[in-house]
Design a protein around this motif. Sequence first.
Motif, PDB file in Angstrom:
ATOM      1  N   ALA A   1     -30.961 -18.192   3.630  1.00 30.65           N
ATOM      2  CA  ALA A   1     -29.737 -17.887   4.368  1.00 30.65           C
ATOM      3  C   ALA A   1     -29.485 -16.394   4.383  1.00 30.65           C
ATOM      4  O   ALA A   1     -29.097 -15.819   5.411  1.00 30.65           O
ATOM      5  CB  ALA A   1     -28.557 -18.623   3.733  1.00 30.65           C
ATOM      6  N   LEU A   2     -29.728 -15.725   3.257  1.00 32.01           N
ATOM      7  CA  LEU A   2     -29.532 -14.274   3.203  1.00 32.01           C
ATOM      8  C   LEU A   2     -30.466 -13.575   4.192  1.00 32.01           C
ATOM      9  O   LEU A   2     -30.076 -12.665   4.907  1.00 32.01           O
ATOM     10  CB  LEU A   2     -29.777 -13.815   1.754  1.00 32.01           C
ATOM     11  N   GLY A   3     -31.713 -14.035   4.150  1.00 38.50           N
ATOM     12  CA  GLY A   3     -32.675 -13.433   5.074  1.00 38.50           C
ATOM     13  C   GLY A   3     -32.241 -13.580   6.535  1.00 38.50           C
ATOM     14  O   GLY A   3     -32.357 -12.661   7.338  1.00 38.50           O
ATOM     15  N   ARG A   4     -31.752 -14.784   6.850  1.00 40.24           N
ATOM     16  CA  ARG A   4     -31.322 -15.032   8.230  1.00 40.24           C
ATOM     17  C   ARG A   4     -30.189 -14.091   8.604  1.00 40.24           C
ATOM     18  O   ARG A   4     -30.174 -13.496   9.688  1.00 40.24           O
ATOM     19  CB  ARG A   4     -30.853 -16.499   8.348  1.00 40.24           C
ATOM     20  N   ARG A   5     -29.208 -13.933   7.696  1.00 34.83           N
ATOM     21  CA  ARG A   5     -28.061 -13.066   8.010  1.00 34.83           C
ATOM     22  C   ARG A   5     -28.493 -11.620   8.186  1.00 34.83           C
ATOM     23  O   ARG A   5     -28.029 -10.895   9.075  1.00 34.83           O
ATOM     24  CB  ARG A   5     -27.000 -13.176   6.893  1.00 34.83           C
TER      25      ARG A   5
ATOM     26  N   ALA B   1     -32.725 -21.816  -0.987  1.00 36.22           N
ATOM     27  CA  ALA B   1     -31.970 -21.951   0.265  1.00 36.22           C
ATOM     28  C   ALA B   1     -31.037 -20.755   0.417  1.00 36.22           C
ATOM     29  O   ALA B   1     -30.841 -20.249   1.524  1.00 36.22           O
ATOM     30  CB  ALA B   1     -31.155 -23.247   0.276  1.00 36.22           C
ATOM     31  N   ALA B   2     -30.470 -20.279  -0.689  1.00 39.26           N
ATOM     32  CA  ALA B   2     -29.589 -19.094  -0.609  1.00 39.26           C
ATOM     33  C   ALA B   2     -30.381 -17.887  -0.132  1.00 39.26           C
ATOM     34  O   ALA B   2     -29.913 -17.092   0.674  1.00 39.26           O
ATOM     35  CB  ALA B   2     -28.951 -18.839  -1.976  1.00 39.26           C
ATOM     36  N   MET B   3     -31.621 -17.755  -0.607  1.00 38.32           N
ATOM     37  CA  MET B   3     -32.469 -16.624  -0.180  1.00 38.32           C
ATOM     38  C   MET B   3     -32.758 -16.711   1.328  1.00 38.32           C
ATOM     39  O   MET B   3     -32.698 -15.719   2.042  1.00 38.32           O
ATOM     40  CB  MET B   3     -33.809 -16.680  -0.945  1.00 38.32           C
TER      41      MET B   3
END
Lengths: 289, 154
Positions: free
Chosen positions: B6-10, B2-4
Amino acid sequence: MIRAGAAALRAWSRGRGWAALSTEPPAPPAAPEPRKEEPPVLRSCRVPVLSPLSPVQAWVGSLRHPEDTLRGLADLHPDVFAVSPRLDILHTVATWQRNYKRISHARVRTRAEVRGGGRKPWRQKGSGRARHGSTRSPLWRGGGIAHGPRGPTSYFYMVPMRVRVLGLKVALSVKLMQDELHVVDSLEMPSSDPRYLLELARARRWGHSVLLVDTNEFPENISAAVEGLKSITLIPALGLNVHSLLKHQTLVLTLDAVAFLEQRLLWHDTRYSPLVPFSLPHRDAPGAA
Amino acid sequence: MAAMAALGRRLRELGRGVRGVQTPPRYEESSAEFGFVQRLLPPSRVPEPPPHPKYPTPSGWSPPAGPPPDLPYSVRRSRLHNLPVYEGQRQGRRLTELRRIHGDIWALERDLRAFLGSLGVPEVAAQVNEVTGTLRLRGHWGPQLRRWLLHRGF
């Protein structure tokens, strides 16, 4: 005759003059002269009518009341509504309209297409029977047809554009001359009941079939009224054709339809021959093209 | 995981911000230059002939002289403003046809007979078609017919 009674003398003394003494009945007052009002010309021809021709006229009525028939006069161009009655051109155009769309699908099999019949049925000589080469020749029962229809066959042909235009003009002129053409200011009706329209047609003695013509848009009442009726047809002015004019006994045009028809049909009298098809844009051609 | 995501989205949003929102290019509708197209379109109507200083024109054409004459018949001009006199041949027979006749054709035929008789023709062979409004003469009489019609005022 001169009266000489007491009452006459009293009238004389009262100042009634010689009229009191005479026995002739008093002259009735002069009847008022009928007002010679010219009916208003509601529409004049937009395309100028050159002398020695003069426009023909038709009464303009309306559909709002069965007796509303004499609102005014409309001038109609003589080159559209008063051409000479060329029945041969009407025949040409009506026949063309029937036949140019015809594709006859009649097709029968020849002796080559009928199933079987490849083998000689019996020997050439000695059997006592007639000589034959195949059981499916046209002579045989069940055989092919020799010169039958080999469809589909097209009967398409075109009549020159100006002949078709002249056919429309002749049909309109004939309708006017036979008192079967009526002009209406618009097709607005008070109700959308088909019975009202039938009653109106019967009261005005329009005949057993009526063709109503307007330009692009029709009022709702008339569209709803005509929908269920077989003997009354509603068409746009672009759809006017000789077959429909001959099929229906009466023609009812609106003033807009008259203007549209005059403009489109008179253009052909003064146009060039098409160097490029008229479906391509031209500088001053009528219509969308 | 999930952290990955979210990073991709940002990172995607950042990239979009750097490039800027792609607005469609601004445009303006105008028909000011349609005149250049319209002058290339071909005309569809035959124009009225312009007034000339002297008639007949160098090509030999003359307009109808004044108002239509007071005769029981009338002969209208063709689409291109010419007199409707046509010469032709059928199986070697020379014919002259006069078309676009309105009114009393027989009166016109009588006048034509008189005119051709005055020219010296002993017997004028003419065929009148009342339905179509045409008149056929045997022989080529084009120029004489045109001169006579002009003289009559058609």
